[in-house]
Design a protein around this motif. Sequence first.
Motif, PDB file in Angstrom:
ATOM      1  N   GLN A   1       0.814  -1.206   0.000  1.00 23.22           N
ATOM      2  CA  GLN A   1       0.000   0.000   0.000  1.00 23.22           C
ATOM      3  C   GLN A   1       0.851   1.260   0.000  1.00 23.22           C
ATOM      4  O   GLN A   1       0.362   2.339  -0.274  1.00 23.22           O
ATOM      5  CB  GLN A   1      -0.923   0.006   1.213  1.00 23.22           C
ATOM      6  CG  GLN A   1      -1.971  -1.087   1.137  1.00 23.22           C
ATOM      7  CD  GLN A   1      -2.758  -1.203   2.426  1.00 23.22           C
ATOM      8  OE1 GLN A   1      -2.436  -0.575   3.424  1.00 23.22           O
ATOM      9  NE2 GLN A   1      -3.802  -2.010   2.392  1.00 23.22           N
ATOM     10  N   ASN A   2       2.124   1.154   0.296  1.00 23.23           N
ATOM     11  CA  ASN A   2       2.995   2.316   0.375  1.00 23.23           C
ATOM     12  C   ASN A   2       3.726   2.593  -0.927  1.00 23.23           C
ATOM     13  O   ASN A   2       4.834   3.076  -0.932  1.00 23.23           O
ATOM     14  CB  ASN A   2       4.013   2.140   1.511  1.00 23.23           C
ATOM     15  CG  ASN A   2       3.351   2.207   2.862  1.00 23.23           C
ATOM     16  OD1 ASN A   2       2.330   2.847   3.011  1.00 23.23           O
ATOM     17  ND2 ASN A   2       3.929   1.547   3.842  1.00 23.23           N
ATOM     18  N   VAL A   3       3.095   2.283  -2.049  1.00 25.34           N
ATOM     19  CA  VAL A   3       3.681   2.557  -3.353  1.00 25.34           C
ATOM     20  C   VAL A   3       3.626   4.052  -3.599  1.00 25.34           C
ATOM     21  O   VAL A   3       2.644   4.715  -3.258  1.00 25.34           O
ATOM     22  CB  VAL A   3       2.902   1.789  -4.452  1.00 25.34           C
ATOM     23  CG1 VAL A   3       3.398   2.152  -5.825  1.00 25.34           C
ATOM     24  CG2 VAL A   3       3.014   0.298  -4.206  1.00 25.34           C
ATOM     25  N   ALA A   4       4.667   4.590  -4.218  1.00 22.84           N
ATOM     26  CA  ALA A   4       4.704   6.016  -4.511  1.00 22.84           C
ATOM     27  C   ALA A   4       3.524   6.398  -5.407  1.00 22.84           C
ATOM     28  O   ALA A   4       3.181   5.659  -6.326  1.00 22.84           O
ATOM     29  CB  ALA A   4       6.012   6.375  -5.195  1.00 22.84           C
ATOM     30  N   PRO A   5       2.873   7.555  -5.157  1.00 21.54           N
ATOM     31  CA  PRO A   5       1.736   7.958  -5.982  1.00 21.54           C
ATOM     32  C   PRO A   5       2.183   8.250  -7.415  1.00 21.54           C
ATOM     33  O   PRO A   5       3.308   8.660  -7.653  1.00 21.54           O
ATOM     34  CB  PRO A   5       1.223   9.222  -5.296  1.00 21.54           C
ATOM     35  CG  PRO A   5       2.350   9.712  -4.481  1.00 21.54           C
ATOM     36  CD  PRO A   5       3.180   8.520  -4.124  1.00 21.54           C
ATOM     37  N   THR A   6       1.268   8.043  -8.353  1.00 16.50           N
ATOM     38  CA  THR A   6       1.560   8.336  -9.751  1.00 16.50           C
ATOM     39  C   THR A   6       0.690   9.498 -10.204  1.00 16.50           C
ATOM     40  O   THR A   6      -0.306   9.827  -9.587  1.00 16.50           O
ATOM     41  CB  THR A   6       1.256   7.121 -10.653  1.00 16.50           C
ATOM     42  OG1 THR A   6      -0.125   6.795 -10.518  1.00 16.50           O
ATOM     43  CG2 THR A   6       2.123   5.937 -10.291  1.00 16.50           C
ATOM     44  N   ASP A   7       1.086  10.130 -11.298  1.00 16.08           N
ATOM     45  CA  ASP A   7       0.337  11.236 -11.876  1.00 16.08           C
ATOM     46  C   ASP A   7      -0.398  10.686 -13.092  1.00 16.08           C
ATOM     47  O   ASP A   7       0.084  10.725 -14.208  1.00 16.08           O
ATOM     48  CB  ASP A   7       1.301  12.366 -12.267  1.00 16.08           C
ATOM     49  CG  ASP A   7       0.608  13.699 -12.299  1.00 16.08           C
ATOM     50  OD1 ASP A   7      -0.629  13.724 -12.241  1.00 16.08           O
ATOM     51  OD2 ASP A   7       1.317  14.717 -12.380  1.00 16.08           O
ATOM     52  N   ASP A   8      -1.585  10.104 -12.852  1.00 20.66           N
ATOM     53  CA  ASP A   8      -2.328   9.399 -13.887  1.00 20.66           C
ATOM     54  C   ASP A   8      -2.885  10.339 -14.938  1.00 20.66           C
ATOM     55  O   ASP A   8      -3.106  11.513 -14.690  1.00 20.66           O
ATOM     56  CB  ASP A   8      -3.484   8.617 -13.269  1.00 20.66           C
ATOM     57  CG  ASP A   8      -3.015   7.508 -12.349  1.00 20.66           C
ATOM     58  OD1 ASP A   8      -3.741   7.211 -11.390  1.00 20.66           O
ATOM     59  OD2 ASP A   8      -1.937   6.952 -12.593  1.00 20.66           O
ATOM     60  N   ASN A   9      -3.160   9.774 -16.105  1.00 19.46           N
ATOM     61  CA  ASN A   9      -3.809  10.515 -17.170  1.00 19.46           C
ATOM     62  C   ASN A   9      -5.246  10.827 -16.778  1.00 19.46           C
ATOM     63  O   ASN A   9      -5.826  10.165 -15.943  1.00 19.46           O
ATOM     64  CB  ASN A   9      -3.777   9.702 -18.462  1.00 19.46           C
ATOM     65  CG  ASN A   9      -2.393   9.632 -19.061  1.00 19.46           C
ATOM     66  OD1 ASN A   9      -1.395   9.538 -18.360  1.00 19.46           O
ATOM     67  ND2 ASN A   9      -2.333   9.681 -20.362  1.00 19.46           N
ATOM     68  N   GLU A  10      -5.787  11.860 -17.423  1.00 18.94           N
ATOM     69  CA  GLU A  10      -7.152  12.271 -17.152  1.00 18.94           C
ATOM     70  C   GLU A  10      -8.118  11.262 -17.778  1.00 18.94           C
ATOM     71  O   GLU A  10      -7.857  10.720 -18.840  1.00 18.94           O
ATOM     72  CB  GLU A  10      -7.421  13.653 -17.752  1.00 18.94           C
ATOM     73  CG  GLU A  10      -6.390  14.721 -17.415  1.00 18.94           C
ATOM     74  CD  GLU A  10      -6.042  14.851 -15.956  1.00 18.94           C
ATOM     75  OE1 GLU A  10      -6.922  14.685 -15.092  1.00 18.94           O
ATOM     76  OE2 GLU A  10      -4.871  15.116 -15.652  1.00 18.94           O
ATOM     77  N   ALA A  11      -9.240  11.019 -17.128  1.00 17.92           N
ATOM     78  CA  ALA A  11     -10.301  10.174 -17.672  1.00 17.92           C
ATOM     79  C   ALA A  11     -11.281  11.094 -18.390  1.00 17.92           C
ATOM     80  O   ALA A  11     -11.872  11.981 -17.781  1.00 17.92           O
ATOM     81  CB  ALA A  11     -10.995   9.413 -16.564  1.00 17.92           C
ATOM     82  N   ILE A  12     -11.444  10.894 -19.690  1.00 23.11           N
ATOM     83  CA  ILE A  12     -12.279  11.790 -20.487  1.00 23.11           C
ATOM     84  C   ILE A  12     -13.282  10.961 -21.284  1.00 23.11           C
ATOM     85  O   ILE A  12     -12.893  10.057 -22.022  1.00 23.11           O
ATOM     86  CB  ILE A  12     -11.411  12.643 -21.437  1.00 23.11           C
ATOM     87  CG1 ILE A  12     -10.451  13.512 -20.614  1.00 23.11           C
ATOM     88  CG2 ILE A  12     -12.286  13.502 -22.349  1.00 23.11           C
ATOM     89  CD1 ILE A  12      -9.370  14.178 -21.415  1.00 23.11           C
ATOM     90  N   THR A  13     -14.557  11.287 -21.131  1.00 22.17           N
ATOM     91  CA  THR A  13     -15.600  10.604 -21.896  1.00 22.17           C
ATOM     92  C   THR A  13     -16.230  11.511 -22.937  1.00 22.17           C
ATOM     93  O   THR A  13     -16.833  11.029 -23.891  1.00 22.17           O
ATOM     94  CB  THR A  13     -16.723  10.092 -20.972  1.00 22.17           C
ATOM     95  OG1 THR A  13     -17.345  11.209 -20.331  1.00 22.17           O
ATOM     96  CG2 THR A  13     -16.191   9.121 -19.939  1.00 22.17           C
ATOM     97  N   THR A  14     -16.107  12.832 -22.763  1.00 18.99           N
ATOM     98  CA  THR A  14     -16.778  13.790 -23.640  1.00 18.99           C
ATOM     99  C   THR A  14     -15.844  14.956 -23.955  1.00 18.99           C
ATOM    100  O   THR A  14     -15.220  15.515 -23.053  1.00 18.99           O
ATOM    101  CB  THR A  14     -18.054  14.339 -22.964  1.00 18.99           C
ATOM    102  OG1 THR A  14     -18.876  13.229 -22.594  1.00 18.99           O
ATOM    103  CG2 THR A  14     -18.824  15.270 -23.871  1.00 18.99           C
ATOM    104  N   ALA A  15     -15.768  15.313 -25.247  1.00 17.15           N
ATOM    105  CA  ALA A  15     -14.987  16.472 -25.689  1.00 17.15           C
ATOM    106  C   ALA A  15     -15.910  17.390 -26.484  1.00 17.15           C
ATOM    107  O   ALA A  15     -16.624  16.933 -27.385  1.00 17.15           O
ATOM    108  CB  ALA A  15     -13.817  16.023 -26.552  1.00 17.15           C
ATOM    109  N   ILE A  16     -15.890  18.682 -26.137  1.00 23.05           N
ATOM    110  CA  ILE A  16     -16.744  19.664 -26.805  1.00 23.05           C
ATOM    111  C   ILE A  16     -15.880  20.830 -27.280  1.00 23.05           C
ATOM    112  O   ILE A  16     -15.209  21.482 -26.482  1.00 23.05           O
ATOM    113  CB  ILE A  16     -17.831  20.201 -25.859  1.00 23.05           C
ATOM    114  CG1 ILE A  16     -18.676  19.061 -25.306  1.00 23.05           C
ATOM    115  CG2 ILE A  16     -18.706  21.235 -26.581  1.00 23.05           C
ATOM    116  CD1 ILE A  16     -19.613  19.470 -24.180  1.00 23.05           C
TER     117      ILE A  16
END
Length: 186
Positions: A26-41
């Motif tokens: 559980q002590n894994v270094a945090p990551t900077d994940d990609n954004e979750a995108i379902t809609t683009a306008i």
Amino acid sequence: MQSIRKSLWAVLAVSLLVGACTKDEQNVAPTDDNEAITTAILSLTNTANTQEIVTATIENLNTTPDFTKATLNLKANATYSGGIQLYDKTQVPTLDATLEIREKANEHLFVYTPSTSSLLTVTVTDKDTNPAPGPYPLGLTFTLKAGTAATGKLKVQLRHQPNAKDGTATPGTDDLNVDFPVVIGQ
């Protein structure tokens, strides 16, 4: 009795080891994940006639994209001021990913690429706050100059570039990579 105590000690030792392993995982270094995108306008306003507003929407980017409202119908040789909005509709309530991208502007870059250079010219108008040699373009807002009557596509990429942004599209990964159909009429 002695064998029961030894067995209990063995069980306790194994339990502690298993618990320690779980805690380490559980002590894994945090990551900077990609954004979750379902809609683009994409929203465009003709700079010569502010009553002319063009909107193109692509839904369901996380599953089977819906392009039924995605076409940019533009006037030949017209200039538009534009903006992009991104949402994650898998969240309740819907998450406005645009706000997060604005907050993390120093890690993101929108890249707008027409299918041919004569179709459109896109110029990003906003910047991040990266120190020198920045600031660098962001791309939540832009101007778009349509060419002569033609059809094609506008590729919109959102590049995720934590600790690597240098003003180019090369570093990082795609949070978004989608083509909007373009129709330029007379």
